[in-house]
Design an enzyme around this catalytic site. Sequence first.
Site, PDB file in Angstrom:
ATOM      1  N   THR A   1       0.782  -1.285   0.151  1.00 17.59           N
ATOM      2  CA  THR A   1       0.409  -0.149  -0.189  1.00 17.59           C
ATOM      3  C   THR A   1       0.724   0.950  -0.212  1.00 17.59           C
ATOM      4  O   THR A   1       1.910   1.277   0.404  1.00 17.59           O
ATOM      5  CB  THR A   1      -0.882   0.119   1.345  1.00 17.59           C
ATOM      6  OG1 THR A   1      -1.806  -1.037   1.438  1.00 17.59           O
ATOM      7  CG2 THR A   1      -1.688   1.040   1.019  1.00 17.59           C
TER       8      THR A   1
ATOM      9  N   ARG B   1     -13.820  -8.901  -0.826  1.00 19.61           N
ATOM     10  CA  ARG B   1     -12.659  -8.324  -0.039  1.00 19.61           C
ATOM     11  C   ARG B   1     -11.970  -6.741  -0.257  1.00 19.61           C
ATOM     12  O   ARG B   1     -11.489  -6.285  -0.921  1.00 19.61           O
ATOM     13  CB  ARG B   1     -11.220  -9.274   0.695  1.00 19.61           C
ATOM     14  CG  ARG B   1     -11.386  -8.282   1.816  1.00 19.61           C
ATOM     15  CD  ARG B   1      -9.744  -8.076   1.747  1.00 19.61           C
ATOM     16  NE  ARG B   1      -8.540  -7.195   3.009  1.00 19.61           N
ATOM     17  CZ  ARG B   1      -8.009  -7.003   2.540  1.00 19.61           C
ATOM     18  NH1 ARG B   1      -7.973  -6.220   1.728  1.00 19.61           N
ATOM     19  NH2 ARG B   1      -7.141  -6.715   3.885  1.00 19.61           N
ATOM     20  N   ILE B   2     -12.162  -6.220   0.821  1.00 19.49           N
ATOM     21  CA  ILE B   2     -12.052  -4.487   1.024  1.00 19.49           C
ATOM     22  C   ILE B   2     -11.720  -4.078   2.127  1.00 19.49           C
ATOM     23  O   ILE B   2     -11.668  -4.670   3.547  1.00 19.49           O
ATOM     24  CB  ILE B   2     -12.689  -3.436   1.062  1.00 19.49           C
ATOM     25  CG1 ILE B   2     -14.202  -3.959  -0.241  1.00 19.49           C
ATOM     26  CG2 ILE B   2     -12.329  -2.426   1.366  1.00 19.49           C
ATOM     27  CD1 ILE B   2     -15.209  -3.004  -0.431  1.00 19.49           C
ATOM     28  N   GLY B   3     -10.283  -4.016   2.782  1.00 20.51           N
ATOM     29  CA  GLY B   3      -9.218  -4.070   3.956  1.00 20.51           C
ATOM     30  C   GLY B   3      -9.577  -2.170   4.192  1.00 20.51           C
ATOM     31  O   GLY B   3     -10.684  -1.821   4.567  1.00 20.51           O
TER      32      GLY B   3
ATOM     33  N   GLY C   1      -0.337  -2.267   6.064  1.00 22.30           N
ATOM     34  CA  GLY C   1      -0.603  -3.189   6.399  1.00 22.30           C
ATOM     35  C   GLY C   1      -1.299  -4.907   6.977  1.00 22.30           C
ATOM     36  O   GLY C   1      -2.236  -4.450   5.295  1.00 22.30           O
ATOM     37  N   HIS C   2      -1.804  -5.349   7.682  1.00 24.78           N
ATOM     38  CA  HIS C   2      -2.715  -6.640   7.421  1.00 24.78           C
ATOM     39  C   HIS C   2      -3.936  -5.886   7.825  1.00 24.78           C
ATOM     40  O   HIS C   2      -4.732  -5.382   8.541  1.00 24.78           O
ATOM     41  CB  HIS C   2      -2.706  -7.525   8.677  1.00 24.78           C
ATOM     42  CG  HIS C   2      -3.501  -8.648   8.123  1.00 24.78           C
ATOM     43  ND1 HIS C   2      -3.348  -9.768   8.728  1.00 24.78           N
ATOM     44  CD2 HIS C   2      -4.325  -8.991   7.404  1.00 24.78           C
ATOM     45  CE1 HIS C   2      -4.282 -10.597   8.277  1.00 24.78           C
ATOM     46  NE2 HIS C   2      -4.627  -9.865   7.583  1.00 24.78           N
ATOM     47  N   GLY C   3      -4.767  -5.094   6.706  1.00 26.71           N
ATOM     48  CA  GLY C   3      -5.692  -4.780   7.115  1.00 26.71           C
ATOM     49  C   GLY C   3      -7.123  -4.562   8.225  1.00 26.71           C
ATOM     50  O   GLY C   3      -7.956  -4.097   9.140  1.00 26.71           O
TER      51      GLY C   3
END
Length: 319
Positions: free
Chosen positions: A185, A213-215, A236-238
């Site tokens: 990102t 999927r949306i973060g 990062g890991h959303g």
Amino acid sequence: MDKPSSPKAKTAIVIHGGAGTILKSKMTPEIEQAYIEALEHALKTGHAILEKGGSSTEAVKATIVTMEDSPLFNAGKGAVFTHEGNNELDASIMVSNDLSAGAIAGVSHIKNPILLADKVRTDSKHVLMAREGAEEFAKEQGFELVDPQYFFTQNRWDQLQKIIKEDPDKMQLSEDEAKNSKFGTVGAVALDKDGIITAGTSTGGMTNKRYARIGDSPIIGAGTYANVHCGISATGHGEYFIRAAVAYDICALVEYKKETIQGAADIVILDKLKKMGGDGGVIGLDKDGNIMMSFNTPGMYRGAIDVDGNITIEIYQKK
């Protein structure tokens, strides 16, 4: 008698290009240099706008566009592929003085998602638009939709094929895999001569993601936030960043607890988020232009130009 010159207004900009398991031992000198040059180009693009008296919003948009146009980052041209072999892009932007915000999610025909996110902010009554609806709005606003083939890069395609070959039923990265991957990102936060802070974030999401999927990147308060006290962009890991409302939480600590922006970010990223099992990082600045970079992974592509004009570009965790 000459009048004393007024002090120069403070301007500053800070950026990130993703965090994760970024190790010097796995980086060739050529690739490392390519990232450094891309980060420097992005920084100088935005800073030049600020130096000429331009707005933080224009600086953030121009900066992020350079990274969306680069195949090195997981945004725009370099976006990762979904399980079905598509690119689904997310972006958001927020401005401090009026708390205006715009975001788009899951678009596949927008060359520079950050520009559409800002158009949602300025030319609609909404904050977040998604997929076909966002692209319909883009056409109405005069955006040229690009062929999805534009986003294809061999490296990202090969990453998808590797995951599918290893486990065709795997929906997306597991927690363990996320801890050993790179979140590409991109984001930028800038302070202009008028004291206005703008924060923006853009991403292609997770490799092999399914079910639209949306973060956190298009979620105001999670991946992006800006108010009169500070501005934040996350990577990062959303799923963890959404649950922890990371970007807002940092600004809340600055506003209500009077933490420094670096101290506030470290509380959230190095303690709260880490205890949850979330990996990643943030960049940001406060109303005085103090720069912040905080991450709990081995590396984060990052850079800044501070109020004194000093430039910093770093990739790895400091020892």
